[in-house]
Design an enzyme around this catalytic site. Structure first.
Site, PDB file in Angstrom:
ATOM      1  CB  ALA A  11      -0.907  -0.019   1.218  1.00  0.00           C
ATOM      2  CB  VAL A  12       0.403   4.896   0.298  1.00  0.00           C
ATOM      3  CG1 VAL A  12       1.228   6.126  -0.019  1.00  0.00           C
ATOM      4  CG2 VAL A  12      -0.867   4.901  -0.514  1.00  0.00           C
ATOM      5  CG  MET A  13       2.430   4.270   5.191  1.00  0.00           C
ATOM      6  SD  MET A  13       3.519   5.691   5.462  1.00  0.00           S
ATOM      7  CE  MET A  13       4.576   5.133   6.787  1.00  0.00           C
ATOM      8  CB  VAL A  74       0.230  -5.356   6.507  1.00  0.00           C
ATOM      9  CG1 VAL A  74       0.930  -6.062   5.344  1.00  0.00           C
ATOM     10  CG2 VAL A  74       0.525  -6.068   7.817  1.00  0.00           C
ATOM     11  CE  LYS A  75      -6.799  -0.524   9.257  1.00  0.00           C
ATOM     12  NZ  LYS A  75      -7.336  -1.465  10.236  1.00  0.00           N
ATOM     13  CB  ALA A  76      -1.043  -2.047  13.370  1.00  0.00           C
ATOM     14  CB  SER A 128       7.336   8.859  12.810  1.00  0.00           C
ATOM     15  OG  SER A 128       6.587  10.058  12.733  1.00  0.00           O
ATOM     16  CE  LYS A 182       5.283   6.550  14.448  1.00  0.00           C
ATOM     17  NZ  LYS A 182       3.870   6.423  14.313  1.00  0.00           N
ATOM     18  CG  ASN A 186       1.877   8.120  16.758  1.00  0.00           C
ATOM     19  OD1 ASN A 186       3.012   8.343  16.351  1.00  0.00           O
ATOM     20  ND2 ASN A 186       0.962   7.544  16.008  1.00  0.00           N
TER      21      ASN A 186
HETATM   22  C1  6PG Z   1       3.534   9.357  12.062  1.00  0.00           C
HETATM   23  C2  6PG Z   1       2.080   9.472  12.384  1.00  0.00           C
HETATM   24  C3  6PG Z   1       1.337   8.303  11.824  1.00  0.00           C
HETATM   25  C4  6PG Z   1      -0.154   8.506  11.740  1.00  0.00           C
HETATM   26  C5  6PG Z   1      -0.808   8.562  13.070  1.00  0.00           C
HETATM   27  C6  6PG Z   1      -2.089   9.322  13.029  1.00  0.00           C
HETATM   28  O1  6PG Z   1       4.289   9.349  13.029  1.00  0.00           O
HETATM   29  O2  6PG Z   1       3.878   9.299  10.887  1.00  0.00           O
HETATM   30  O3  6PG Z   1       1.918   9.506  13.767  1.00  0.00           O
HETATM   31  O4  6PG Z   1       1.716   7.171  12.540  1.00  0.00           O
HETATM   32  O5  6PG Z   1      -0.412   9.614  10.992  1.00  0.00           O
HETATM   33  O6  6PG Z   1      -1.079   7.236  13.462  1.00  0.00           O
HETATM   34  O7  6PG Z   1      -2.836   8.970  14.110  1.00  0.00           O
HETATM   35  P1  6PG Z   1      -4.338   9.310  14.287  1.00  0.00           P
HETATM   36  O8  6PG Z   1      -5.078   8.802  13.087  1.00  0.00           O
HETATM   37  O9  6PG Z   1      -4.693   8.564  15.524  1.00  0.00           O
HETATM   38  O10 6PG Z   1      -4.435  10.782  14.410  1.00  0.00           O
END
Ligand code: 6PG
Length: 479
Positions: A11-13, A74-76, A128, A182, A186
């Site tokens: 996917a994109v990431m 993948v999505k956690a 991140s 991480k 957040n």
């Molecule tokens: C990052 C962001 C990334 C994501 C967040 C957004 O460090 O690149 O934190 O992990 O954008 O999970 O979190 P919310 O959807 O909970 O605002």
């Protein structure tokens, strides 16, 4: 086998991280995705990357040099477990499986333990910086074993963002340490965003300035001690005009903030560790409060203050808000680093707090010059118990606290919610207090539950016979 690194999940990431890896000298990247189309599309769109595509896990494993190293993007959640199960089947002892998703750190601890039994290394790595960061240089927070870091270190270093010549990646600590850090990143991100939002709200409602005018204020602030990516993008968001209505976009966006859970994890974890991350908690709850339109609709009938909010000296008020924002930000970071310190103690990770601050200087969402000050503070005193007491921060708060208090008072009087501003100030006044009313709470606990208390003047644990003759006796410590 020709690839030194593989990516699962395109996917994109995942695609962006794979492209980033491929663009760095010395890397050849194997790619795999559950559905073939994504793999085909990525390989077709980026011939320059020289990807080695594979369409089964066997093929994927065969395309990697040993020790095989693969990053799962993948999505956690359960999807991560499913991919790990497949990789474990085709990998061998000594190989390395990296989870680059936003996993909850207890899951990472569990996975690391299970995978380790196969002789394969498992590394949970926080990444991140969003899509742009994944492509051009994220901030990376890997956990896992020292052994896996030997192979993984150079690969991650090759793609990480660079701050003042230093790569924004460091081996955080064993098993779940990377995802823990991480997670706190957040949480701090939530607090930072909420504080900025409160500053905007106060200025807008206090002075009547337009979003575009406030954007200019943020741009101006970005030239000083508040310099950060989040302040910078805030100005851009405020400047944006909606094409359809011609209004500022911020006035057209529904005021209900979403959340994917990492802020809540930070707060839940802090609660179990007993760390008061009140700024992060308020930021998380502010999103929850905003997202209950049915409650907000009925509560809208509740009365506010009689007086209207009028600011006499607009420039002075804006400067007060700037200082309140900076002081609150210091508290939010102080609380976040406190949580990392407590987590490291609880989970037996040796985390270098200064190194964490350094790898957040670029690539990640909370990137800012300010992180240099945090790194300096821990370099000066590695065991610093309260970050906000480091000279630079203590001085900044000393200079700004008058403004900070004025802003919190103004918000309360005007009926403008500023939960992160005011809770940060309450934390500041709490942590620096000589005596706290906690003594009374202990008395109350002893009264109704014989929970006992300690005295300031002698060792031991005591209980007062509240329902009898009210004499005090030594008791067993029940906490
Ligand atoms: C990052 C962001 C990334 C994501 C967040 C957004 O460090 O690149 O934190 O992990 O954008 O999970 O979190 P919310 O959807 O909970 O605002």
């Amino acid at each position: 086998s020709a690839a030194n690194i593989g990516v699962v999940g395109l996917a994109v990431m995942g695609s962006n991280l794979a492209r980033n890896l491929a663009s760095r000298e010395g890397n050849t990247v194997a790619v795999y995705n559950r559905s073939r189309e994504k793999t085909d599309a990525l390989v077709a769109e980026h011939p320059e990357a020289g990807f080695i595509p594979s369409f089964s896990y066997e093929e994927f494993a065969a395309s990697l040099t040993t020790p095989r190293t693969a990053i799962i993007m993948v999505k956690a959640g359960r999807g991560t477990d499913a991919v790990i199960d497949e990789l474990v089947k085709v990998f061998e002892p000594g190989d390395i499986i990296v989870d680059g998703g936003n996993a909850y750190f207890p899951d990472t601890i569990r996975r690391e333990k299970a995978v380790r039994e196969t002789g394969i290394n498992f590394v949970g790595a926080g990444i991140s910086g969003g899509e742009e960061g994944a492509l051009n240089g994220p901030s990376i927070m890997p956990g896992g074993s020292d052994e896996s870091w030997v192979t993984l270190g150079p690969i991650l270093t090759s793609i990480a963002a660079v701050a003042e010549g230093e790569p924004c990646v460091t081996h955080i600590g064993h098993n779940g340490a990377g995802h823990f850090v991480k997670m706190v990143h957040n949480g701090i991100e939530y607090a930072d965003m909420q504080l900025i939002a409160e500053a905007y709200d106060l200025i807008r409602r206090g002075t009547g300035k337009t979003p575009a005018e406030i954007a200019d204020i943020f741009t101006d602030w970005n030239g000083g001690e508040l310099e950060s990516y989040l302040i910078e993008i805030t100005a851009e968001v405020l400047r944006q005009i909606d094409a359809e209505t011609g209004k500022p976009l911020v006035d057209v966006i529904l005021d209900q903030a979403g959340a994917k859970g990492t802020g809540a994890w930070t707060v839940q974890t802090a609660l179990s560790l007993g760390v008061p991350v009140s700024g992060i908690a308020e930021a998380t709850f502010a999103r929850s409060l905003s997202s209950h339109p049915e409650q907000r609709r009925v509560a809208a009938a509740l009365p506010g203050p009689d007086s209207t909010f009028e600011v006499d000296d607009v420039d002075a008020f804006v400067e007060d808000v700037r200082q309140a924002l900076f002081a609150s930000k210091i508290i939010a970071y102080s609380q976040g680093f406190d949580e990392i310190r407590a987590g490291a103690e609880e989970y037996d990770w040796s985390i270098d707090l200064g190194a964490v601050a350094k790898i957040w200087r670029a690539g990640c969402i909370i990137r800012a010059q300010f992180l240099n000050r945090i790194a300096d503070a821990y370099a000066e005193e590695p065991g610093l118990p309260v970050l906000a007491t480091a000279p630079y921060f203590a001085d900044s708060i000393a200079r700004g606290q008058g403004a900070w208090r004025r802003v919190v008072v103004a918000a309360a009087q005007a009926g403008i919610p500023a939960p992160a501003f005011s809770s940060s100030l309450a934390y500041y006044d709490g942590i620096r207090a000589d005596r706290l009313p906690a003594a009374l709470v202990q008395g109350q606990r002893d009264f109704f539950g014989a929970h006992t208390y300690k005295r300031i003047d002698k060792p031991g644990t005591f209980h007062t016979d509240w329902s009898g003759d009210r004499t005090e006796s030594e008791a067993e410590d029940t906490h």
